[in-house]
Enzyme design. Sequence first.
Site, PDB file in Angstrom:
ATOM      1  N   HIS A  15      52.570  50.686 -39.798  1.00 28.92           N
ATOM      2  CA  HIS A  15      53.040  51.408 -40.991  1.00 28.92           C
ATOM      3  C   HIS A  15      54.545  51.672 -40.903  1.00 28.92           C
ATOM      4  O   HIS A  15      54.990  52.409 -40.032  1.00 28.92           O
ATOM      5  CB  HIS A  15      52.275  52.726 -41.080  1.00 28.92           C
ATOM      6  CG  HIS A  15      52.524  53.513 -42.299  1.00 28.92           C
ATOM      7  ND1 HIS A  15      53.027  54.791 -42.275  1.00 28.92           N
ATOM      8  CD2 HIS A  15      52.324  53.207 -43.598  1.00 28.92           C
ATOM      9  CE1 HIS A  15      53.133  55.250 -43.509  1.00 28.92           C
ATOM     10  NE2 HIS A  15      52.723  54.312 -44.324  1.00 28.92           N
ATOM     11  N   ARG A  16      55.307  50.980 -41.755  1.00 39.35           N
ATOM     12  CA  ARG A  16      56.771  51.079 -41.761  1.00 39.35           C
ATOM     13  C   ARG A  16      57.368  50.588 -40.436  1.00 39.35           C
ATOM     14  O   ARG A  16      58.485  50.973 -40.086  1.00 39.35           O
ATOM     15  CB  ARG A  16      57.244  52.522 -42.056  1.00 39.35           C
ATOM     16  CG  ARG A  16      56.601  53.112 -43.303  1.00 39.35           C
ATOM     17  CD  ARG A  16      57.170  54.466 -43.643  1.00 39.35           C
ATOM     18  NE  ARG A  16      56.253  55.178 -44.556  1.00 39.35           N
ATOM     19  CZ  ARG A  16      56.395  56.462 -44.889  1.00 39.35           C
ATOM     20  NH1 ARG A  16      57.394  57.174 -44.397  1.00 39.35           N
ATOM     21  NH2 ARG A  16      55.536  57.039 -45.698  1.00 39.35           N
ATOM     22  N   GLU A  42      54.084  46.393 -41.965  1.00 36.99           N
ATOM     23  CA  GLU A  42      54.010  46.846 -43.352  1.00 36.99           C
ATOM     24  C   GLU A  42      55.404  47.018 -43.924  1.00 36.99           C
ATOM     25  O   GLU A  42      56.252  47.687 -43.327  1.00 36.99           O
ATOM     26  CB  GLU A  42      53.273  48.177 -43.478  1.00 36.99           C
ATOM     27  CG  GLU A  42      52.954  48.507 -44.922  1.00 36.99           C
ATOM     28  CD  GLU A  42      53.314  49.919 -45.362  1.00 36.99           C
ATOM     29  OE1 GLU A  42      53.982  50.644 -44.600  1.00 36.99           O
ATOM     30  OE2 GLU A  42      52.920  50.286 -46.474  1.00 36.99           O
ATOM     31  N   HIS A  57      60.949  53.058 -48.119  1.00 36.79           N
ATOM     32  CA  HIS A  57      59.748  53.713 -48.646  1.00 36.79           C
ATOM     33  C   HIS A  57      60.006  54.588 -49.861  1.00 36.79           C
ATOM     34  O   HIS A  57      59.325  54.490 -50.875  1.00 36.79           O
ATOM     35  CB  HIS A  57      59.101  54.567 -47.548  1.00 36.79           C
ATOM     36  CG  HIS A  57      57.955  55.382 -48.059  1.00 36.79           C
ATOM     37  ND1 HIS A  57      58.123  56.659 -48.553  1.00 36.79           N
ATOM     38  CD2 HIS A  57      56.654  55.076 -48.221  1.00 36.79           C
ATOM     39  CE1 HIS A  57      56.947  57.117 -48.971  1.00 36.79           C
ATOM     40  NE2 HIS A  57      56.040  56.168 -48.789  1.00 36.79           N
ATOM     41  N   GLU A 120      53.865  46.087 -49.597  1.00 37.43           N
ATOM     42  CA  GLU A 120      53.590  46.951 -50.748  1.00 37.43           C
ATOM     43  C   GLU A 120      54.660  46.799 -51.810  1.00 37.43           C
ATOM     44  O   GLU A 120      55.850  46.851 -51.500  1.00 37.43           O
ATOM     45  CB  GLU A 120      53.497  48.417 -50.312  1.00 37.43           C
ATOM     46  CG  GLU A 120      53.159  49.339 -51.476  1.00 37.43           C
ATOM     47  CD  GLU A 120      53.032  50.798 -51.120  1.00 37.43           C
ATOM     48  OE1 GLU A 120      53.027  51.153 -49.918  1.00 37.43           O
ATOM     49  OE2 GLU A 120      52.949  51.603 -52.060  1.00 37.43           O
ATOM     50  N   LYS A 122      56.380  48.628 -54.563  1.00 39.58           N
ATOM     51  CA  LYS A 122      56.524  50.036 -54.942  1.00 39.58           C
ATOM     52  C   LYS A 122      57.279  50.163 -56.272  1.00 39.58           C
ATOM     53  O   LYS A 122      58.184  49.394 -56.559  1.00 39.58           O
ATOM     54  CB  LYS A 122      57.288  50.795 -53.841  1.00 39.58           C
ATOM     55  CG  LYS A 122      56.380  51.271 -52.712  1.00 39.58           C
ATOM     56  CD  LYS A 122      56.866  52.601 -52.156  1.00 39.58           C
ATOM     57  CE  LYS A 122      55.976  53.081 -51.024  1.00 39.58           C
ATOM     58  NZ  LYS A 122      54.724  53.701 -51.468  1.00 39.58           N
ATOM     59  N   ASP A 251      51.457  54.891 -37.726  1.00 40.61           N
ATOM     60  CA  ASP A 251      52.845  54.951 -37.241  1.00 40.61           C
ATOM     61  C   ASP A 251      52.874  54.708 -35.736  1.00 40.61           C
ATOM     62  O   ASP A 251      53.939  54.517 -35.156  1.00 40.61           O
ATOM     63  CB  ASP A 251      53.455  56.323 -37.542  1.00 40.61           C
ATOM     64  CG  ASP A 251      53.581  56.587 -39.038  1.00 40.61           C
ATOM     65  OD1 ASP A 251      53.507  57.762 -39.450  1.00 40.61           O
ATOM     66  OD2 ASP A 251      53.710  55.608 -39.803  1.00 40.61           O
TER      67      ASP A 251
HETATM   68  O1  G3P Z   1      50.860  51.224 -48.199  1.00 38.71           O
HETATM   69  C1  G3P Z   1      49.924  52.000 -47.527  1.00 38.71           C
HETATM   70  C2  G3P Z   1      50.579  53.300 -47.343  1.00 38.71           C
HETATM   71  O2  G3P Z   1      51.856  53.058 -46.785  1.00 38.71           O
HETATM   72  C3  G3P Z   1      50.724  53.949 -48.696  1.00 38.71           C
HETATM   73  O3  G3P Z   1      51.421  55.097 -48.552  1.00 38.71           O
HETATM   74  O4  G3P Z   1      53.392  56.361 -49.127  1.00 38.71           O
HETATM   75  O5  G3P Z   1      53.168  55.390 -46.828  1.00 38.71           O
HETATM   76  O6  G3P Z   1      53.632  53.877 -48.730  1.00 38.71           O
HETATM   77  P1  G3P Z   1      52.993  55.175 -48.299  1.00 38.71           P
HETATM   78 MG    MG Z   2      53.255  51.686 -47.988  1.00 36.26          MG
END
Ligand code: G3P
Ligand code: MG
Length: 265
Positions: A15-16, A42, A57, A120, A122, A251
């Site tokens: 995640h990120r 991600e 993000h 993603e 956004k 994370d």
């Molecule tokens: O994309 C999955 C998750 O990352 C969605 O929440 O706000 O962290 O992008 P966010």
């Molecule tokens: Mg995301």
Amino acid sequence: TGAPTIETGVISIAHRGAPFFAPEHTIPSYEIAAGLGADYIELDLQMTKDGVLVSIHDKTVGRTTGGQGEVASYTLKELKRLDAGHSFAGRERKRYAHVKIPTLEEVLERFGDSVNYYIEIKNPADNPGMEKALIDALKKFQLLHKKDKNGLPKVIIQSFSPSSLKSVQRMEPGLPLIRLFNEKDFASLTDDAIKELQTYASGVGLPYRSVTKKEIDRLHSYGLDVHVYTINDKKTMEQYIDYGVDGIFTDHIDQLLEILHMRQN
Ligand code: G3P
Ligand code: MG
């Protein structure tokens, strides 16, 4: 017809990147996640004023860079002046001072087919043309409809916006698409809504607190993959793996990989 499901065990989604080791959504963060063996890195894509896809993000640049204003109000050149490591609180913050916000193309250039991408889209409503720009970039790097050595799709595309995912599907049928929900929207997900979702999505991305084992089983009964975000402690990771989720955003990709490797051996 429904889109392909992602036949696999539990996929690990960085995640990120690896935001505790290097600033979120930077090349070094993705390098650490890839180096640790994440199934996916991600990216959170937004578009600059001059139409370039970048991975950041928040809608605004303040939290991560200390700058002002919305990503969409910057040209790429202006955005590249910001320090994506500005707010990084990790041990090695000096090492990442002045690291930049990466463009999608820079990430694809850097990693090519050596990693898998969980991308993603956004705020697509603000940036018409994001979907086509993404597909064009993936085509340019020959990543569309490819699988890795474990049979995982090289690219999964995710969004909170159904219309954005549907336009991706129209442009490029057959890609695994994941429909994201926040807690509120998921609570009201009716059977009819799930049937509609099946026409374009391979699965759903949900806040883990929103789902119980029962709901995961219900979504599986519709043939949907269930990916949950964002689990940052080992006990909860174990709990949701036992619930049968198909993917976990974390994370702490190092901790998730440790658990998955222990379970495989
Ligand atoms: O994309 C999955 C998750 O990352 C969605 O929440 O706000 O962290 O992008 P966010
Ligand atoms: Mg995301």
